[in-house]
Motif scaffolding. Sequence first.
Motif, PDB file in Angstrom:
ATOM      1  N   MET A   1      18.464  -9.193   2.476  1.00  0.00           N
ATOM      2  CA  MET A   1      19.831  -8.739   2.666  1.00  0.00           C
ATOM      3  C   MET A   1      20.213  -7.626   1.688  1.00  0.00           C
ATOM      4  SD  MET A   1      22.005 -12.201   3.522  1.00  0.00           S
ATOM      5  CE  MET A   1      23.507 -11.234   3.681  1.00  0.00           C
ATOM      6  N   ASP A   2      19.458  -7.512   0.580  1.00  0.00           N
ATOM      7  CA  ASP A   2      19.734  -6.461  -0.399  1.00  0.00           C
ATOM      8  C   ASP A   2      19.292  -5.086   0.096  1.00  0.00           C
ATOM      9  OD1 ASP A   2      20.763  -8.233  -2.284  1.00  0.00           O
ATOM     10  OD2 ASP A   2      18.811  -8.603  -3.195  1.00  0.00           O
ATOM     11  N   LEU A   3      18.278  -5.064   0.950  1.00  0.00           N
ATOM     12  CA  LEU A   3      17.668  -3.786   1.347  1.00  0.00           C
ATOM     13  C   LEU A   3      18.643  -2.910   2.120  1.00  0.00           C
ATOM     14  CD1 LEU A   3      13.998  -4.528   2.444  1.00  0.00           C
ATOM     15  CD2 LEU A   3      14.789  -3.335   0.413  1.00  0.00           C
ATOM     16  N   ASN A   4      18.774  -1.658   1.650  1.00  0.00           N
ATOM     17  CA  ASN A   4      19.599  -0.642   2.303  1.00  0.00           C
ATOM     18  C   ASN A   4      21.065  -1.066   2.468  1.00  0.00           C
ATOM     19  OD1 ASN A   4      18.001   1.788   2.902  1.00  0.00           O
ATOM     20  ND2 ASN A   4      16.679   0.324   3.950  1.00  0.00           N
ATOM     21  N   LYS A   5      21.499  -1.979   1.621  1.00  0.00           N
ATOM     22  CA  LYS A   5      22.903  -2.391   1.651  1.00  0.00           C
ATOM     23  C   LYS A   5      23.781  -1.369   0.939  1.00  0.00           C
ATOM     24  CE  LYS A   5      24.230  -5.849  -0.982  1.00  0.00           C
ATOM     25  NZ  LYS A   5      25.286  -5.305  -1.874  1.00  0.00           N
ATOM     26  N   ASP A   6      23.424  -1.043  -0.298  1.00  0.00           N
ATOM     27  CA  ASP A   6      24.198  -0.086  -1.092  1.00  0.00           C
ATOM     28  C   ASP A   6      23.401   1.157  -1.456  1.00  0.00           C
ATOM     29  OD1 ASP A   6      26.462  -1.697  -1.099  1.00  0.00           O
ATOM     30  OD2 ASP A   6      25.813  -2.798  -2.877  1.00  0.00           O
ATOM     31  N   VAL A   7      22.096   0.987  -1.669  1.00  0.00           N
ATOM     32  CA  VAL A   7      21.230   2.101  -2.054  1.00  0.00           C
ATOM     33  C   VAL A   7      20.159   2.288  -0.978  1.00  0.00           C
ATOM     34  CG1 VAL A   7      19.576   2.951  -3.754  1.00  0.00           C
ATOM     35  CG2 VAL A   7      21.625   1.732  -4.522  1.00  0.00           C
ATOM     36  N   PRO A   8      20.162   3.404  -0.265  1.00  0.00           N
ATOM     37  CA  PRO A   8      19.114   3.657   0.741  1.00  0.00           C
ATOM     38  C   PRO A   8      17.733   3.690   0.103  1.00  0.00           C
ATOM     39  CG  PRO A   8      20.948   5.193   1.001  1.00  0.00           C
ATOM     40  CD  PRO A   8      21.160   4.493  -0.303  1.00  0.00           C
ATOM     41  N   ALA A   9      16.801   2.981   0.690  1.00  0.00           N
ATOM     42  CA  ALA A   9      15.444   2.914   0.143  1.00  0.00           C
ATOM     43  C   ALA A   9      14.437   3.372   1.191  1.00  0.00           C
ATOM     44  CB  ALA A   9      15.122   1.491  -0.298  1.00  0.00           C
ATOM     45  N   GLN A  10      13.374   4.038   0.710  1.00  0.00           N
ATOM     46  CA  GLN A  10      12.302   4.465   1.599  1.00  0.00           C
ATOM     47  C   GLN A  10      11.212   3.402   1.740  1.00  0.00           C
ATOM     48  OE1 GLN A  10      13.597   6.750  -0.863  1.00  0.00           O
ATOM     49  NE2 GLN A  10      14.920   7.282   0.865  1.00  0.00           N
ATOM     50  N   HIS A  11      11.125   2.520   0.726  1.00  0.00           N
ATOM     51  CA  HIS A  11      10.117   1.458   0.746  1.00  0.00           C
ATOM     52  C   HIS A  11      10.774   0.146   0.351  1.00  0.00           C
ATOM     53  CE1 HIS A  11       6.888   4.431   1.090  1.00  0.00           C
ATOM     54  NE2 HIS A  11       7.516   5.122   0.147  1.00  0.00           N
ATOM     55  N   GLY A  12      10.517  -0.910   1.125  1.00  0.00           N
ATOM     56  CA  GLY A  12      11.055  -2.228   0.830  1.00  0.00           C
ATOM     57  C   GLY A  12       9.940  -3.223   0.607  1.00  0.00           C
TER      58      GLY A  12
ATOM     59  N   ALA B   1       0.832  -1.210   0.000  1.00  0.00           N
ATOM     60  CA  ALA B   1       0.000   0.000   0.000  1.00  0.00           C
ATOM     61  C   ALA B   1       0.866   1.260   0.000  1.00  0.00           C
ATOM     62  CB  ALA B   1      -0.929  -0.010   1.207  1.00  0.00           C
ATOM     63  N   ALA B   2       1.905   1.276   0.796  1.00  0.00           N
ATOM     64  CA  ALA B   2       2.776   2.454   0.867  1.00  0.00           C
ATOM     65  C   ALA B   2       3.532   2.655  -0.440  1.00  0.00           C
ATOM     66  CB  ALA B   2       3.765   2.300   2.027  1.00  0.00           C
ATOM     67  N   ALA B   3       4.011   1.555  -1.021  1.00  0.00           N
ATOM     68  CA  ALA B   3       4.728   1.660  -2.291  1.00  0.00           C
ATOM     69  C   ALA B   3       3.788   2.084  -3.415  1.00  0.00           C
ATOM     70  CB  ALA B   3       5.389   0.325  -2.622  1.00  0.00           C
ATOM     71  N   ALA B   4       2.576   1.563  -3.401  1.00  0.00           N
ATOM     72  CA  ALA B   4       1.584   1.929  -4.419  1.00  0.00           C
ATOM     73  C   ALA B   4       1.284   3.414  -4.372  1.00  0.00           C
ATOM     74  CB  ALA B   4       0.306   1.119  -4.230  1.00  0.00           C
ATOM     75  N   ASN B   5       1.147   3.969  -3.194  1.00  0.00           N
ATOM     76  CA  ASN B   5       0.885   5.398  -3.036  1.00  0.00           C
ATOM     77  C   ASN B   5       2.042   6.232  -3.603  1.00  0.00           C
ATOM     78  OD1 ASN B   5      -0.576   7.756  -1.818  1.00  0.00           O
ATOM     79  ND2 ASN B   5       1.311   7.851  -0.606  1.00  0.00           N
ATOM     80  N   ALA B   6       3.267   5.810  -3.285  1.00  0.00           N
ATOM     81  CA  ALA B   6       4.436   6.556  -3.760  1.00  0.00           C
ATOM     82  C   ALA B   6       4.559   6.494  -5.274  1.00  0.00           C
ATOM     83  CB  ALA B   6       5.703   6.001  -3.108  1.00  0.00           C
ATOM     84  N   LEU B   7       4.355   5.310  -5.856  1.00  0.00           N
ATOM     85  CA  LEU B   7       4.534   5.158  -7.301  1.00  0.00           C
ATOM     86  C   LEU B   7       3.393   5.792  -8.085  1.00  0.00           C
ATOM     87  CD1 LEU B   7       6.449   3.977  -9.405  1.00  0.00           C
ATOM     88  CD2 LEU B   7       5.192   1.822  -9.272  1.00  0.00           C
ATOM     89  N   ALA B   8       2.166   5.641  -7.599  1.00  0.00           N
ATOM     90  CA  ALA B   8       1.009   6.210  -8.304  1.00  0.00           C
ATOM     91  C   ALA B   8       1.031   7.727  -8.267  1.00  0.00           C
ATOM     92  CB  ALA B   8      -0.283   5.684  -7.692  1.00  0.00           C
ATOM     93  N   SER B   9       1.616   8.304  -7.220  1.00  0.00           N
ATOM     94  CA  SER B   9       1.647   9.755  -7.075  1.00  0.00           C
ATOM     95  C   SER B   9       2.859  10.397  -7.740  1.00  0.00           C
ATOM     96  CB  SER B   9       1.644  10.118  -5.581  1.00  0.00           C
ATOM     97  OG  SER B   9       0.550   9.526  -4.911  1.00  0.00           O
ATOM     98  N   ALA B  10       3.790   9.596  -8.210  1.00  0.00           N
ATOM     99  CA  ALA B  10       5.038  10.124  -8.761  1.00  0.00           C
ATOM    100  C   ALA B  10       4.787  10.936 -10.025  1.00  0.00           C
ATOM    101  CB  ALA B  10       5.997   8.983  -9.062  1.00  0.00           C
ATOM    102  N   GLU B  11       5.577  11.983 -10.192  1.00  0.00           N
ATOM    103  CA  GLU B  11       5.503  12.777 -11.419  1.00  0.00           C
ATOM    104  C   GLU B  11       6.461  12.252 -12.488  1.00  0.00           C
ATOM    105  OE1 GLU B  11       6.144  16.885 -10.616  1.00  0.00           O
ATOM    106  OE2 GLU B  11       4.544  17.012  -9.121  1.00  0.00           O
ATOM    107  N   ARG B  12       7.649  11.800 -12.039  1.00  0.00           N
ATOM    108  CA  ARG B  12       8.664  11.353 -12.994  1.00  0.00           C
ATOM    109  C   ARG B  12       9.244  10.003 -12.548  1.00  0.00           C
ATOM    110  NH1 ARG B  12       9.442  16.160 -11.294  1.00  0.00           N
ATOM    111  NH2 ARG B  12      11.275  15.564 -10.059  1.00  0.00           N
ATOM    112  N   PRO B  13       8.419   8.972 -12.516  1.00  0.00           N
ATOM    113  CA  PRO B  13       8.899   7.667 -12.060  1.00  0.00           C
ATOM    114  C   PRO B  13       9.713   6.941 -13.132  1.00  0.00           C
ATOM    115  CG  PRO B  13       6.622   7.483 -12.735  1.00  0.00           C
ATOM    116  CD  PRO B  13       6.981   8.939 -12.869  1.00  0.00           C
ATOM    117  N   VAL B  14      10.597   6.063 -12.693  1.00  0.00           N
ATOM    118  CA  VAL B  14      11.350   5.168 -13.579  1.00  0.00           C
ATOM    119  C   VAL B  14      11.344   3.786 -12.938  1.00  0.00           C
ATOM    120  CG1 VAL B  14      13.622   4.581 -14.524  1.00  0.00           C
ATOM    121  CG2 VAL B  14      12.841   6.957 -14.555  1.00  0.00           C
TER     122      VAL B  14
END
Length: 556
Positions: free
Chosen positions: A307-318, A194-207
């Motif tokens: 183990m991939d999460l927040n290892k090299d690239v900080p992420a706001q949603h996992g 749900a949190a990821a869906a909100n972030a992606l659906a609201s994005a202006e310039r997603p990739v």
Amino acid sequence: MHDPLEENTMNVVDAIAHAMKAEGIDTLFAYPVNPLIEAAAKLDIRTVIVRQERIGLHMADAYSRLSSGDKIGVFCMQHGPGAENAFGGVAQAYSESVPILVIPAGYPRRLAHYYPNFNSTLNMQHITKWAEPITMGKAVPEVLRRAFFQLRNGRPGPVMLEVPLDVMNEEVPDNWTYVPAFSAKTVPAPDDIAAAANALASAERPVIYAGQGVHYAKAWDELKALAEAWNIPVTTSIEGKSAFPENHPLSLGSGGRANARQVKKYLADADVIFGIGVSFALTAFGVPMPANKDGSKTIIHATLDPMDLNKDVPAQHGLIGDAKLTLQALSSAMETYSKAPAEKRANEPENIAAIKAEWLSEWLPKLTSNDTPINPYRVIAELDRMVDKDNVVITHDAGSPRDQTTPFWESTTPLSYIGWGKTTQLGYGLGLAMGAKLAAPEKLCINVWGDAAIGFTGMDFETAVRENIPILSILFNNFSMAIEIPIMPVSQEKYGAIEISGHYADMAKAFGGYGERVTDPNDIVAALERGIEATRNGQAALLEFITSQEIDISNE
């Protein structure tokens, strides 16, 4: 024919072969001496004998990849030097997260832990997902159960079973029947979706940044559906290349050490980057992720391995789970959101096309060059233009061939490109092409390599000939290690450190394959046609193009 199953007991090596058969394994890549070779042959499991262990592991690697892990590539070898020589191939598969089963013989148990004997379990436990010795015949059922469940579940990777010589003929439990492993999949928690869906659906310039996990999950349709429904541009890692059709209007192409201009621009401008089926591992050969030091970009990281999460690239949603199930859940959750942001991106395909056209126009002189020695980009461009892309599997090698192929080869269908690069061992591509041909015999399987790479594994072109594996091998020979030219000027001037040589087309012919050396750019197309025709006639072909020492790469 003698069948151990007709009796109440069977020995360890026969039990392993029967488990392989039950798991649908129809090919064993090997180098003698290992008793499993004979046990497998008795059950009509094809044995492919290579010239060196590393190539056998590379072939098993591609075999697993081309089947998205449904069929498992297996390699066995002798104890001691055979296992030692195999180390690099296991390490390569580990870095690329490829599920292969490695079965070395082992020294007798009384000698396994003493100098100078090579103990595969101890020495390979850090380059395998799971490493275990079979210590007694009675343990075989549980050890095989663990091994195949590790191969079919969780993050893919090599699994190793070491079989000591004095254990191979021990009996397994009476009337034991092997039960094949199943695959258990997971989906991210509803709140995380749900949190990821909100972030992606609201994005202006997603990739969307897609990786190899999309291949293993066979999530190609779900990825395409999400991108199209929300007008989101898609790039892929080298390992994920072909997960999204690169002739699609929303495709940015793949990234790596060399990449198309649109890849970097869209990632730099993105406000939300959604990584699906990727590790986001920090590597010089991956998609160039923006630094994001100010935290202005939102990163959604969907991966199978926490183990991939927040290892090299900080992420706001996992999002932890299978890529197909993740995409299905995310798409479903996004259906309740307004499509207004997506509608504002209606002209995204035109924007991508304009940037791509500008970038390609700048590279056109190299892609169409009629200079001699031949420009390697011209060969890639001609090959890309003339083959049936939907019926091809192609791979690059390390160094210049990787950087010259990845940005300019347009993959149109899933699993038509075997990409790699977290570690970059020279000579990997030849075995990958051969393994791909065995997994997909109906397809034209190509490896693109250089004269440095052929020095590592070139003798195994004889394996392609002897084992009737008709691949097309494209060799760029510029008589040098070109990628090292800018960084080894003194050693080159004093000692000729980057200079290498050989007439590799003659080598291919000496092995019984089709070999042709091409020096004139006007002969490129005709030579490619002859090489492809040779493969259609069942002959392995090596086309040696005498090329310039091209060191420019697309790294905008």
